[in-house]
Design a protein around this motif. Structure first.
Motif, mmCIF file in Angstrom:
data_model
loop_
_atom_site.group_PDB
_atom_site.id
_atom_site.type_symbol
_atom_site.label_atom_id
_atom_site.label_comp_id
_atom_site.label_asym_id
_atom_site.label_seq_id
_atom_site.Cartn_x
_atom_site.Cartn_y
_atom_site.Cartn_z
ATOM 1 N N THR A 1 78.763 83.234 61.028
ATOM 2 C CA THR A 1 79.966 83.921 60.300
ATOM 3 C C THR A 1 80.129 82.940 59.143
ATOM 4 N N HIS A 2 80.194 83.587 58.077
ATOM 5 C CA HIS A 2 80.987 83.001 56.566
ATOM 6 C C HIS A 2 82.134 83.836 56.528
ATOM 7 N N TRP B 1 85.046 80.452 49.504
ATOM 8 C CA TRP B 1 83.880 80.766 50.215
ATOM 9 C C TRP B 1 83.812 79.719 51.555
ATOM 10 N N TRP B 2 83.807 79.894 52.696
ATOM 11 C CA TRP B 2 83.942 79.256 53.846
ATOM 12 C C TRP B 2 82.655 79.282 54.696
ATOM 13 N N GLY B 3 82.149 78.108 55.032
ATOM 14 C CA GLY B 3 80.877 78.253 56.037
ATOM 15 C C GLY B 3 80.024 77.150 56.055
ATOM 16 N N HIS C 1 80.090 80.032 65.633
ATOM 17 C CA HIS C 1 80.960 81.500 65.648
ATOM 18 C C HIS C 1 81.324 82.405 66.536
#
Length: 479
Positions: free
Chosen positions: A406-407, A381-383, A71
């Motif tokens: 972080t997402h 949704w990203w992560g 992140h």
């Protein structure tokens, strides 16, 4: 003709009524709505279900970045890392504590990449992600994520199932259990190019939920996305009419068994899977056929470029599945090795390889959904399973960091151009508006119109849920 005054043996019953069972099964194949019957197997368990309250989203596309992208090198800008670069400071390092029971001093490491402000919101994004940077006014960043588990296996399982060690249903299975699918001719939960490592099939498993709700795989990690197909989708030997006859006979036999084993979840799932497979022959091949996409669309996803061609195909497939009505789609940037893609314990500069492979496809997916009007009711949704530390591991790497990362979310129901929560001044721990992975799961379900505390399933004498006995909906993220 059966005599109502004479007892009927099981053999005579099957002999005289097999055609009737076949007729019922065949009518189930053609029906577009849930059948009005007491037989579980003749109903479609994936038929759309009413949400518990008005939803903001109808479906989710989860873009899984396997290995834990850093992140502090991507979306969580920390100027102090540059000012304190090389300084030895005391950090509570989870991995060191796990190994030794103590913690000590670590050497701060600045990011190799410059950060720039993008969009009207002015969010800072590193030079790793210029294309996603141009989309920041549509994104909702969550900078205060934290999770359970320090190693990839436990944390990946926690991300997908809400537990680090138990055999629990995956997020997609819970969602299809609660809401069904928008289109009964294709699976309600599809995972694209999943990895066999770090949880493997458990990451898309139904566990103790009925077997209907397990994820359907499309391709596998390490296989080119160009070759990703639904297996055995066509029967080259028999005509459609012949297959209907065969299926009617097979279903009549299965139904007769189900009458005496009404609680047999696996048999019921087999019957429904055969019906779904039959329907998929007509609908699924077109789902993975990209030949009808325009050149402009292919370019948007980077399918015309070597670095982005593979992941671009995965993201474009996800858009097509969302468009067709699949409820939960997972896009995996993953491999099958012991060192997941974003796992740079040395040479953090290798993040650049993975950013080049995913930046344009992810930005292209967001753009494409938006211009088609799909972003209004599709949540992106990203992560990854965790982040990475702000200090050195070895000469030029970063170790795992589950305490702060972080997402981002995008689309249906969430604020755009918005940042929520914060890590400390080094990016090591979440300190403001903390969001645990249980909170993320609760929030995702809420956006779909599902109360995470009421979506339960009784197993082994107790009610289970995705968020166990935890999780809080983060309503500050909602528009």
């Amino acid at each position: 003709m059966l005599d109502a005054n004479r007892p009927v043996s099981r053999r005579n019953l099957l002999r005289s009524s097999a055609c009737g069972f076949g007729s019922l099964a065949f009518s189930g194949l053609l029906s577009q709505t849930r059948a009005n019957t007491t037989s579980v197997a003749l109903q479609n368990p994936l038929a759309p279900q009413e949400p518990m309250f008005t939803p903001r989203a109808k479906r989710i596309i989860f873009i899984f970045m396997q290995g834990g992208p850093s992140h502090v090198d991507t979306f969580d800008y920390k100027p102090l890392l540059e000012k304190k670069n090389g300084a030895e400071l005391e950090f509570k390092n989870s991995r060191t504590i796990a190994k030794t029971g103590t913690f000590g001093k670590e050497k701060v490491m600045q990011s190799p990449w410059k950060f720039r402000q993008y969009g009207e919101c002015g969010h800072w994004v590193s030079d790793l992600f210029p294309e996603i940077g141009r989309q920041v006014d549509d994104l909702c960043f969550i900078h205060s994520m934290h999770t359970n588990g320090v190693a990839h296996g436990p944390s990946t399982l926690f991300l997908h199932t809400g537990t680090t060690n138990l055999i629990m249903p995956s997020v997609g299975s819970w969602i299809t259990y609660g809401l069904g699918t928008e289109n009964e001719n294709i699976p309600g939960f599809i995972t694209i190019s999943p990895s066999s490592a770090n949880g493997g099939p458990r990451n898309y498993s139904n566990a103790f939920l009925p077997s209907h709700f397990q994820g359907t795989t499309l391709g596998r990690a390490g296989q080119p996305a160009r070759e990703a197909r639904f297996n055995n989708i066509k029967n080259q030997q028999w005509s459609l009419n012949k297959q209907r006859q065969q299926l009617s006979l097979l279903q009549s036999l299965n139904q007769s068994q189900l009458q005496t084993h009404k609680e047999d979840d696996e048999l019921s799932a087999v019957i429904n899977s055969y019906e779904l497979a039959f329907r998929m022959q007509q609908h699924a091949p077109g789902l993975t056929d990209l030949s009808g996409e325009s050149k402009a669309t292919l370019d948007m996803y980077g399918i015309d470029q070597k670095e982005t061609e593979d992941f671009g195909r995965q993201c474009l497939l996800a858009r097509r599945m969302a468009e067709a009505g699949t409820r939960y789609i997972q896009v995996n940037y993953a491999d099958n090795g012991n060192n997941p893609r974003w796992d740079q314990h040395s040479k953090i500069q290798r993040h650049e390889i993975h950013a080049k492979a995913t930046d344009k496809p992810v930005a292209g997916l967001i753009q494409d959904l938006k211009q088609r009007g799909l972003l209004e009711d599709t949540l992106v949704w990203w992560g990854g399973e965790f982040g990475r530390n702000p200090f050195m591991q070895g000469a030029d790497g970063r170790d795992h960091n589950p305490k702060g990362f972080t997402h981002f979310l995008c689309g249906a129901g969430v604020k755009s151009g918005f940042s929520y929560g914060a890590t400390d001044e080094f990016g090591h721990e979440s300190i403001e508006n903390k969001v645990h992975m249980h909170d993320m799961h609760a929030t995702l379900l809420h956006l779909l119109g599902v109360d995470h505390e009421r979506l339960t399933y009784r197993h082994a004498g107790r009610d289970f849920r995705l968020t166990d006995v935890e999780g809080h909906v983060k309503k500050d993220l909602f528009s």
